[in-house]
Design an enzyme around this catalytic site. Structure first.
Site, mmCIF file in Angstrom:
data_model
loop_
_atom_site.group_PDB
_atom_site.id
_atom_site.type_symbol
_atom_site.label_atom_id
_atom_site.label_comp_id
_atom_site.label_asym_id
_atom_site.label_seq_id
_atom_site.Cartn_x
_atom_site.Cartn_y
_atom_site.Cartn_z
ATOM 1 N N ARG A 76 41.702 49.959 42.093
ATOM 2 C CA ARG A 76 41.339 49.151 40.775
ATOM 3 C C ARG A 76 41.943 49.963 39.645
ATOM 4 N NH1 ARG A 76 36.636 46.822 41.217
ATOM 5 N NH2 ARG A 76 36.013 46.740 39.179
ATOM 6 N N GLU A 106 34.824 35.844 41.176
ATOM 7 C CA GLU A 106 33.350 35.480 41.487
ATOM 8 C C GLU A 106 32.879 34.802 40.029
ATOM 9 O OE1 GLU A 106 30.076 37.876 42.367
ATOM 10 O OE2 GLU A 106 28.420 36.282 42.120
ATOM 11 N N LYS A 146 31.561 43.963 34.350
ATOM 12 C CA LYS A 146 31.058 42.604 33.805
ATOM 13 C C LYS A 146 29.728 42.816 33.191
ATOM 14 C CE LYS A 146 33.264 39.402 36.948
ATOM 15 N NZ LYS A 146 33.263 38.784 38.406
HETATM 16 P P1 ATP Z 1 33.425 43.623 38.071
HETATM 17 O O1 ATP Z 1 33.412 44.740 38.971
HETATM 18 O O2 ATP Z 1 34.133 44.144 36.810
HETATM 19 O O3 ATP Z 1 32.342 42.944 37.865
HETATM 20 P P2 ATP Z 1 34.210 42.075 40.363
HETATM 21 O O4 ATP Z 1 35.198 42.870 41.199
HETATM 22 O O5 ATP Z 1 33.048 42.060 40.738
HETATM 23 O O6 ATP Z 1 34.450 42.725 38.732
HETATM 24 P P3 ATP Z 1 35.312 39.728 40.816
HETATM 25 O O7 ATP Z 1 35.160 38.286 40.377
HETATM 26 O O8 ATP Z 1 34.566 39.826 42.500
HETATM 27 O O9 ATP Z 1 35.114 40.776 40.081
HETATM 28 O O10 ATP Z 1 36.900 40.090 41.181
HETATM 29 C C1 ATP Z 1 37.963 39.116 41.645
HETATM 30 C C2 ATP Z 1 39.304 39.946 42.215
HETATM 31 O O11 ATP Z 1 39.626 40.856 41.211
HETATM 32 C C3 ATP Z 1 38.546 40.850 43.079
HETATM 33 O O12 ATP Z 1 40.004 40.607 44.181
HETATM 34 C C4 ATP Z 1 38.517 42.244 42.522
HETATM 35 O O13 ATP Z 1 38.887 43.141 43.635
HETATM 36 C C5 ATP Z 1 39.590 42.257 41.473
HETATM 37 N N1 ATP Z 1 39.391 43.228 40.492
HETATM 38 C C6 ATP Z 1 38.157 43.089 39.807
HETATM 39 N N2 ATP Z 1 38.198 44.217 39.039
HETATM 40 C C7 ATP Z 1 39.263 44.679 39.156
HETATM 41 C C8 ATP Z 1 39.923 45.860 38.732
HETATM 42 N N3 ATP Z 1 39.577 46.647 37.830
HETATM 43 N N4 ATP Z 1 41.155 46.395 39.118
HETATM 44 C C9 ATP Z 1 42.103 45.665 39.842
HETATM 45 N N5 ATP Z 1 41.270 44.325 40.622
HETATM 46 C C10 ATP Z 1 39.975 44.071 40.186
HETATM 47 MG MG MG Z 2 32.431 40.534 42.472
HETATM 48 MG MG MG Z 3 32.188 44.418 41.163
#
Ligand code: ATP
Ligand code: MG
Ligand code: MG
Length: 568
Positions: free
Chosen positions: A275, A32, A285
């Protein structure tokens, strides 16, 4: 070559190919664009793109941009740059917002089939009706609306007749389901907010679960890999895929085909993995944004940040992040990775890839009194002790040198093997020197006056004479003054996220996480291009700053120390 990876996801893929379930596979990385990527995303990128590479499947980069309020084109550009920097490239660049017309048609289809309804409950009422883990939900009073009424209201939602939050479109699934995600989840909401990609075209936006599942289906993603927190969403994911049925209702793809962006429309399978969590780090984030906004770091690319931009600025080689992803592997077990695992990967990659250079970061003058004044020579040094292909370079040498202040002690503790008054030490590549005189101004040592034993120069029989310590140096007349940024871990505690009364991660920032010093580097180090990695002998691995480094005003960031100083 590296051994074949065989985690549970790759096993599933191998089975799906062997059984003929799929003739070819396709994956995607779906960020995102609401912030910068961090090292957790690197795990997901390496997984999706790595699988693409190993199995010959295309990998899409898809921006899951369904929440216009939080998204920004600045992030879109940074994410593209980060994925490429990590060493990957996408088959196609897509946006969930490219599919808004398809999502809308899909939602109308659900309405027409009696599988979705317009609900007028407020957000708070929806929560009340939803029930809890132990209590079933109650039907919304609007659940029984006719198809005609629902279609009319949904079209009017789209036309902008209602204010934000007045109505939602909900999937009609099961208010008594044990899985709360299936208790008639919203699939569209009203939001009069312009979108970074579609401008003012829409005032209703699809919800993430609906958009994500259909986005995967549209692109023909065979294996949709996501993190474990989506495990409970999988039944909804499957419900969306099955009930919209893009894979057998290609008419829904007409708007895309008109735009020349045909969908493949396969039935995707969601698979969850754990994760990445690393100690001494915060990764959400929201918290990273707070660090930037509160000025606790210098920006998203502060070299102490776990963002890919920060890791890059610090000098982390992308190969070290790929190695790290391989080393931690893929599983369903949640775990906390020790920061030293990352540092170990950086050391390993930089050790093999970095030429050696001489630099002094805490300078003390050393004068060789038995060399003629104005003496100068060029010494040949190998660029890498373990790899001759790095070649050699010439290092200027003269009677006035800079050495590290820490390499001299007037009153040494037992076991100190470097320079002491009257003692001897080897100057790297030069020979053995004896300290004859210590010049002081008040309490401060300002100069060491030494003699070089001429019989110990390299190549002479006396060069083998044993002496305990070897220290490094640069020639004062030839060295270039440099800014050296000594970085360390951003937090002093392993779990800065811990819940402690009245405290937050802000209270655990490491005050020693950055020290900026003036040092001296040999000329061959100053002349490096930006973002070049070196090992400064005995000091650590450093990288010229991406933005600030210039040959006449060099700037080096310490990427990692030579040894782990954190784990006892
Ligand atoms: P955050 O929770 O840190 O804000 P997010 O999961 O909301 O991150 P996205 O932009 O939705 O961020 O993530 C894009 C992809 O990266 C998704 O498939 C998500 O599952 C993966 N991802 C995000 N954080 C991690 C992590 N700590 N380990 C592995 N994969 C991750
Ligand atoms: Mg997200
Ligand atoms: Mg998230």
């Amino acid at each position: 070559s590296a051994p074949e990876k065989n985690d549970f996801i790759r096993q599933i893929i191998r089975e799906d190919l062997a059984s003929g379930k799929h003739a070819a596979i396709r994956t995607r990385f779906p960020p995102e664009p609401n912030g910068y990527l961090h090292i957790g995303h690197a795990k997901s990128i390496c997984l999706n793109f790595g699988i693409g590479r190993e199995f010959g499947g295309p990998v899409n980069l898809r921006f899951d941009d369904t929440n216009p309020a939080k998204e920004d084109p600045e992030y879109v550009e940074a994410i593209k740059e980060d994925v490429r920097w990590l060493g990957f490239d996408w088959a196609e660049l897509r946006h969930a917002s490219d599919y808004f017309d398809v999502y809308y048609l899909a939602a109308e289809k659900l309405v027409k089939e009696g599988k979705a309804y317009v609900c007028d409950l407020s957000a708070e009422q929806v929560r009340e009706y939803r029930g809890t883990l132990t209590e079933p939900g109650r039907d919304s009073p609007f659940r029984g609306r006719s198809v005609g009424e629902n279609l009319d209201l949904f079209r009017r939602m789209r036309a902008g007749e209602f204010p934000d939050g007045a109505r939602t479109l909900r999937a009609k699934i099961d208010m008594a389901s044990g899985n709360i995600n299936l208790r008639d989840p919203a699939i569209y909401r009203i939001k009069h907010v312009p979108h970074q990609n579609t401008g003012d075209a829409w005032c209703i936006y699809p919800m993430y679960d609906f958009a994500h599942a259909l986005g995967d289906a549209i692109e023909g993603i065979t294996h949709s890999l996501c993190t474990l927190e989506f495990e409970d969403h999988r039944p909804l994911y499957d419900w969306c895929v099955d009930n919209v049925g893009l894979h057998h209702d290609r008419a829904l793809l007409a708007p895309l085909e008109a735009a020349g962006q045909a969908g493949v429309a396969a039935k995707p399978r969601q698979i969850e993995f754990s994760r990445l969590n690393i100690n001494y780090t915060v990764m959400s984030k929201r918290k990273l944004l707070a660090l930037v906004q509160e000025g606790l770091v210098s920006g998203w690319d502060d070299p102490r940040m776990p963002t890919l931009q920060g890791l890059r600025r610090r000098g982390t080689p992308p190969a070290a992040l790929r190695l790290f992803a391989d080393r931690i592997g893929i599983s369903k077990q949640n775990s906390l990775i020790d920061f030293s695992v990352l540092e170990g990967c950086i050391r390993e990659v930089m050790d093999a890839a970095s030429p050696r250079r001489l630099a002094v970061v805490n300078p003390l003058r050393l004068v060789l009194t038995n060399l003629p004044e104005g003496h100068a020579e060029l010494l040949r040094f190998p660029n890498h002790p373990k790899d001759a292909s790095f070649g050699e370079r010439e290092v200027p040498f003269s009677p006035v040198l800079w050495i590290e202040r820490d390499d001299f002690m007037e009153v040494p503790p037992k076991g100190f093997h470097r320079l002491v008054p009257g003692g001897e030490v080897r100057l790297r590549g030069v020979g053995i020197v004896r300290c004859d005189e210590v010049v002081k101004e008040g309490d401060e040592v300002v100069e060491l006056r030494c003699t070089l034993d001429p019989d110990t120069r390299p190549g002479l029989p006396g060069a083998d004479r044993k002496v305990k310590g070897t220290i490094h140096w640069v020639s004062a007349a030839h060295a270039v003054a440099a800014e050296v940024r000594l970085y360390d871990r951003l937090f002093v505690v392993a779990d800065p996220d811990r819940d402690e009364e009245g405290k937050s991660y802000r209270d655990y920032l490491n005050p020693e996480s950055v020290k900026i010093v003036r040092g001296y580097v040999e000329p061959a180090a100053a002349g490096l291009a930006p973002e070049a990695g070196v090992q400064f002998e005995r000091l650590g691995f450093f990288t010229t700053d991406r933005h600030d480094h210039r040959a006449d005003a060099p700037v080096f960031n310490r990427t990692v120390t030579l040894r782990d100083t954190w784990t006892a």
